[in-house]
Design a protein around this motif. Structure first.
Motif, PDB file in Angstrom:
ATOM      1  N   MET A   1       1.323  -1.620   0.057  1.00  0.00           N
ATOM      2  CA  MET A   1      -0.228   0.079   0.585  1.00  0.00           C
ATOM      3  C   MET A   1       0.905   1.160  -0.115  1.00  0.00           C
ATOM      4  O   MET A   1       1.535   0.936   0.746  1.00  0.00           O
ATOM      5  N   LYS A   2       0.445   2.131  -1.109  1.00  0.00           N
ATOM      6  CA  LYS A   2       1.285   3.309  -0.372  1.00  0.00           C
ATOM      7  C   LYS A   2       1.388   4.585   0.326  1.00  0.00           C
ATOM      8  O   LYS A   2       0.021   4.441   0.433  1.00  0.00           O
ATOM      9  N   LYS A   3       2.354   4.982   0.523  1.00  0.00           N
ATOM     10  CA  LYS A   3       1.709   6.026   1.655  1.00  0.00           C
ATOM     11  C   LYS A   3       1.890   7.712   0.844  1.00  0.00           C
ATOM     12  O   LYS A   3       3.611   7.551   0.412  1.00  0.00           O
ATOM     13  N   TYR A   4       1.385   8.356   1.251  1.00  0.00           N
ATOM     14  CA  TYR A   4       1.587  10.088   1.212  1.00  0.00           C
ATOM     15  C   TYR A   4       1.481  10.739   2.471  1.00  0.00           C
ATOM     16  O   TYR A   4       0.748  11.099   2.721  1.00  0.00           O
ATOM     17  N   ARG A   5       3.127  11.311   2.526  1.00  0.00           N
ATOM     18  CA  ARG A   5       2.873  12.149   4.473  1.00  0.00           C
ATOM     19  C   ARG A   5       2.429  11.702   5.527  1.00  0.00           C
ATOM     20  O   ARG A   5       1.787  11.921   5.764  1.00  0.00           O
ATOM     21  N   GLY A   6       2.588   9.724   5.408  1.00  0.00           N
ATOM     22  CA  GLY A   6       1.883   9.656   6.727  1.00  0.00           C
ATOM     23  C   GLY A   6       0.792   8.940   6.073  1.00  0.00           C
ATOM     24  O   GLY A   6       0.340   7.675   6.983  1.00  0.00           O
ATOM     25  N   ILE A   7       0.467   8.432   5.087  1.00  0.00           N
ATOM     26  CA  ILE A   7      -1.360   9.037   4.751  1.00  0.00           C
ATOM     27  C   ILE A   7      -1.210   7.476   3.635  1.00  0.00           C
ATOM     28  O   ILE A   7      -0.514   7.937   2.543  1.00  0.00           O
ATOM     29  N   TYR A   8      -2.078   6.833   4.336  1.00  0.00           N
ATOM     30  CA  TYR A   8      -2.526   5.545   3.340  1.00  0.00           C
ATOM     31  C   TYR A   8      -2.883   5.407   1.773  1.00  0.00           C
ATOM     32  O   TYR A   8      -4.151   6.596   1.878  1.00  0.00           O
ATOM     33  N   LEU A   9      -3.088   5.365   1.164  1.00  0.00           N
ATOM     34  CA  LEU A   9      -3.158   5.690  -0.361  1.00  0.00           C
ATOM     35  C   LEU A   9      -3.778   4.140  -0.571  1.00  0.00           C
ATOM     36  O   LEU A   9      -3.088   3.098  -1.045  1.00  0.00           O
ATOM     37  N   LYS A  10      -5.109   3.964  -0.932  1.00  0.00           N
ATOM     38  CA  LYS A  10      -5.566   2.979  -1.627  1.00  0.00           C
ATOM     39  C   LYS A  10      -5.847   2.547  -3.098  1.00  0.00           C
ATOM     40  O   LYS A  10      -5.648   2.937  -3.546  1.00  0.00           O
ATOM     41  N   ASN A  11      -5.370   1.395  -3.551  1.00  0.00           N
ATOM     42  CA  ASN A  11      -5.259   1.489  -5.241  1.00  0.00           C
ATOM     43  C   ASN A  11      -7.230   0.252  -5.093  1.00  0.00           C
ATOM     44  O   ASN A  11      -7.857   1.236  -3.702  1.00  0.00           O
ATOM     45  N   ASP A  12      -7.685   0.334  -6.651  1.00  0.00           N
ATOM     46  CA  ASP A  12      -9.324   0.278  -6.864  1.00  0.00           C
ATOM     47  C   ASP A  12      -9.249  -0.683  -5.921  1.00  0.00           C
ATOM     48  O   ASP A  12     -10.444  -0.995  -5.720  1.00  0.00           O
ATOM     49  N   LYS A  13      -8.597  -2.563  -5.771  1.00  0.00           N
ATOM     50  CA  LYS A  13      -8.840  -3.543  -5.123  1.00  0.00           C
ATOM     51  C   LYS A  13      -9.030  -3.617  -3.808  1.00  0.00           C
ATOM     52  O   LYS A  13     -10.259  -3.458  -2.862  1.00  0.00           O
ATOM     53  N   GLU A  14      -8.201  -2.217  -3.233  1.00  0.00           N
ATOM     54  CA  GLU A  14      -8.883  -2.133  -1.912  1.00  0.00           C
ATOM     55  C   GLU A  14      -9.476  -1.426  -1.740  1.00  0.00           C
ATOM     56  O   GLU A  14     -10.557  -1.394  -0.171  1.00  0.00           O
ATOM     57  N   ILE A  15     -10.157  -0.231  -2.670  1.00  0.00           N
ATOM     58  CA  ILE A  15     -10.865   0.558  -2.105  1.00  0.00           C
ATOM     59  C   ILE A  15     -12.504  -0.611  -2.461  1.00  0.00           C
ATOM     60  O   ILE A  15     -13.450  -0.147  -1.560  1.00  0.00           O
ATOM     61  N   GLY A  16     -12.518  -1.038  -3.367  1.00  0.00           N
ATOM     62  CA  GLY A  16     -13.597  -2.272  -3.824  1.00  0.00           C
ATOM     63  C   GLY A  16     -13.640  -3.259  -2.304  1.00  0.00           C
ATOM     64  O   GLY A  16     -14.967  -3.407  -1.974  1.00  0.00           O
ATOM     65  N   LEU A  17     -13.158  -3.406  -1.676  1.00  0.00           N
ATOM     66  CA  LEU A  17     -13.046  -4.253  -0.660  1.00  0.00           C
ATOM     67  C   LEU A  17     -13.782  -3.198   0.662  1.00  0.00           C
ATOM     68  O   LEU A  17     -15.050  -3.403   1.625  1.00  0.00           O
TER      69      LEU A  17
END
Length: 255
Positions: free
Chosen positions: A1-17
């Protein structure tokens, strides 16, 4: 899972869940809305929610979280958040009850809240509910990639204060994902002197205005959880989990 300034960025699969987790929360909140009426206890609502989670094969996200003992937060009238369900708390005509609920589905959290009228409520009480719900929608409109996080806060604050209601400052919205509470915090007011953060595609945020008929001041009761307005005036709470997408905000917890 990518992070930006300590914030997790979700991909399409994760957003689907997360969409499915939040859909299930909204289904339970719909069920509870159908049974909320005078004479019902807040423990009745807890029992319905527990049974629904068993039927759906999901885990209540709040139960056991940092020691919280229930699946639901049931907050009545002057209670803002984190109210305990109770056999002895019987809903009465004219009350309002805020239900906050989360579930864990395949490792991801859903989280949403609504405040329901019990029977017929006064005009002033209905106005509090309407303004709180609309302030949430105005905040969500600002949850666009490239905007500042505090654009959400400002939209909520400007709308609520235009009606001379109070905004709770002690409790705020939050990022959400594999953890119920993740970065960033999302206040419902613009904090002085803080720069905020630029919103990015893939952020998933739980935005949750808590609005009062009086001041923003809060007390926590002796159970160490239930937060009430210091002046004991009414408080309302609405929450949606949303994903920041390239097309704009996507409400995951919509009915």
């Amino acid at each position: 899972m990518k992070k930006y300034r300590g914030i997790y960025l979700k991909n399409d699969k994760e957003i689907g869940l997360m969409r499915e987790a939040n859909r299930l929360v909204s289904v339970v909140l719909d069920m509870l809305g159908e049974v909320i009426k005078p004479g019902v206890s807040t423990m009745d609502l807890e029992n319905i929610a527990i049974k629904a989670c068993e039927d759906f094969g999901v885990k209540p996200a709040f139960k056991g979280y940092q020691g919280f003992p229930f699946a639901l937060c049931c907050s009545v009238n002057e209670e803002i958040v984190h109210g305990f369900p109770s056999e002895s708390r019987i809903l009465e005509e004219g009350d309002i009850v805020s239900i906050d609920m989360g579930v864990i589905y395949k490792g991801f959290n859903g989280d949403s809240a609504r405040t329901y009228p019990v029977g017929q409520v006064s005009e002033d009480t209905q106005k509090l509910l309407d303004v709180t719900r609309e302030s949430l929608m105005r905040g969500i409109e600002q949850a666009k990639a490239g905007n500042n996080l505090y654009d959400i806060s400002k939209a909520v604050q400007d709308y609520v204060e235009s009606y001379e209601f109070g905004i709770v400052r002690r409790f705020v919205g939050h990022g959400i994902g594999r953890n119920l509470h993740e970065k960033p915090e999302i206040p419902n007011f613009v904090p002085a002197g803080l720069p905020g953060v630029t919103l990015r595609t893939g952020m998933v945020l739980a935005i949750e205005p808590m609005v009062t008929q009086g001041t923003h001041e809060v007390e926590v009761l002796s159970d160490n959880w239930t937060a009430v307005t210091k002046d004991r005036k009414l408080s309302a709470h609405f929450e949606h989990t949303i994903a920041v997408t390239s097309e704009g905000p996507d409400i995951l917890s919509r009915s």
